[in-house]
Design an enzyme around this catalytic site. Structure first.
Site, PDB file in Angstrom:
ATOM      1  NE  ARG A 192      -1.835  -1.903   4.138  1.00  0.00           N
ATOM      2  CZ  ARG A 192      -2.307  -1.973   5.389  1.00  0.00           C
ATOM      3  NH1 ARG A 192      -2.527  -0.861   6.069  1.00  0.00           N
ATOM      4  NH2 ARG A 192      -2.547  -3.131   5.937  1.00  0.00           N
ATOM      5  CG  ASP A 209       0.587   5.705   4.619  1.00  0.00           C
ATOM      6  OD1 ASP A 209      -0.136   4.684   4.621  1.00  0.00           O
ATOM      7  OD2 ASP A 209       1.532   5.888   5.415  1.00  0.00           O
ATOM      8  NE  ARG A 242       5.235   9.989   5.458  1.00  0.00           N
ATOM      9  CZ  ARG A 242       3.968   9.985   5.878  1.00  0.00           C
ATOM     10  NH1 ARG A 242       3.128   9.047   5.464  1.00  0.00           N
ATOM     11  NH2 ARG A 242       3.552  10.927   6.711  1.00  0.00           N
TER      12      ARG A 242
END
Lengths: 246, 246
Positions: free
Chosen positions: A51, A53, A199
């Site tokens: 996935r 975000d 991140r």
């Protein structure tokens, strides 16, 4: 039944991420809606490499799904692009062996993180780079810190707390940090990444670049396996899933 | 009272154009709202070099306004950028003579029009280029046609019907047409442009590029002074107001 592999690109700005969730506009939902139209209203489930975000972009996300339709891959891709919203595009489509799996067959991934260090951020880049209000980091220090991240480590320190994954050992193969004009790019490649890992690494290296921590501190962070010792999670809009290796 | 000149850039995607209109989000409104906050709730009217339509972008729009505040230009610009939405940025601010006028002092303008000719348009470029579904035009023919537009002409043929302007004579100083990768750029410079003039010229030259009309046909269009003979008005999202000359 044939299995198709597609490379897709999407602008994450207007999506609540990749994965279907009730009442939210997601990449998976938009693609499955179109496939359902193409399959006499039958649900066709798609599987992605992983996935992304909300607000995170993709230039090389990979999905697979099984279809009874015998349309040639090139035309399949065109049919999808005609129906899909403009912020999702299919870039490539090919038939693959039935044992190919977009997620389980992954051997590695490459991500890119982009900061805009211009004194004034172009309005055209506001969704596609992370603004630094003109702050220019020390790239040499960021590269020095990145050396400690390379190789095989337990990356618990760079993993968001809310994760179910047990084994947090991953291999980071390369990290490059370079200016492209006023924009600073970090490209990172590895055999796999934990939730928010890129991140958190971007946020931590940034803090090294602006002198908030030393390059050596990154080694201590990794050894500690403690998320709390690492830097802030960098904003999603600067992140791109660039390539998935199989 | 001092008069300030500002160069501003905006992403036209989420605006109903530059000029204030009831109930619409416009560039002028957003800037005047911030100036009003800075001026103890007093309305500060701004004047631009000209309006831009909905979805049209600007990288070098110019505005002026009068202010009693004695803040230095550099800090004035920063104060505005802090308050303004991210899709408008002030790039430059300077104090000018009281007789400077953003609209009446204009000596010329440069616009850019961008088409994306890639087989599949990048989702990141959907708001910033006009898609051609992979059609690649004949640039030589477009350049040949552009030669007829250069110089001083009555450009009634390239002016939207709904305009109040009487004198439709303008001077087009230069038109360059070049590929930048998969994107085709037309840069056009002149002493002034009529309503929709750049978009109608872009649409007409495009039709020459795809063989729908001959370069020589453009000469006939200009002589006819008849809008109906010219090509379609090109979409707004490919257009940029790039520079205003004084």
């Amino acid at each position: 039944m044939r299995r198709l592999k597609m490379i897709i690109s999407y602008d994450g700005t207007d999506f609540s991420g990749y994965q279907v969730q009730p009442g939210a506009r997601t990449v998976q939902l938009e693609i499955e809606k179109v496939l359902q139209m193409m399959h006499k209203n039958e649900l066709v489930k798609i599987t992605a490499s992983g996935r992304t975000d909300a607000r995170v972009h993709a230039t090389g996300q990979v999905i697979h799904f099984d279809t009874p339709l015998t349309i040639p891959p090139e035309r399949y891709m065109k049919a999808l692009n005609v129906q899909l919203p403009r912020d999702i595009r299919v870039l490539h489509c090919e038939e693959v062996a039935p044992d190919f799996h977009a997620r389980y067959s992954v051997s590695g991934k490459r991500y890119r993180y982009i900061w805009c260090t211009a004194a004034v951020q172009s309005p055209f880049r506001r969704h596609y780079t992370t603004e630094t209000n003109g702050v220019k980091p020390d790239v040499k220090k960021m590269r020095e810190a990145a050396q400690y991240i390379l190789g095989e480590h337990d990356f618990s320190c760079f993993c968001a707390a809310n994760t179910s994954v047990q084994d947090k050992v991953r291999i980071v193969k390369s990290i490059t940090i370079d200016f492209h004009g006023d924009e600073l790019h970090m490209a990172i490649e590895g055999n796999g990444f934990l939730y928010n890992m890129v991140r958190i690494i971007a946020g931590t290296l940034w803090e090294v670049g602006i002198g908030k921590r030393t390059p050596q501190n990154v080694q201590k962070i990794i050894e500690s396996k403690d998320r709390k010792l690492a830097g802030k999670t960098a904003p999603p809009n600067g992140l791109y899933l660039e390539h998935v290796y199989y």
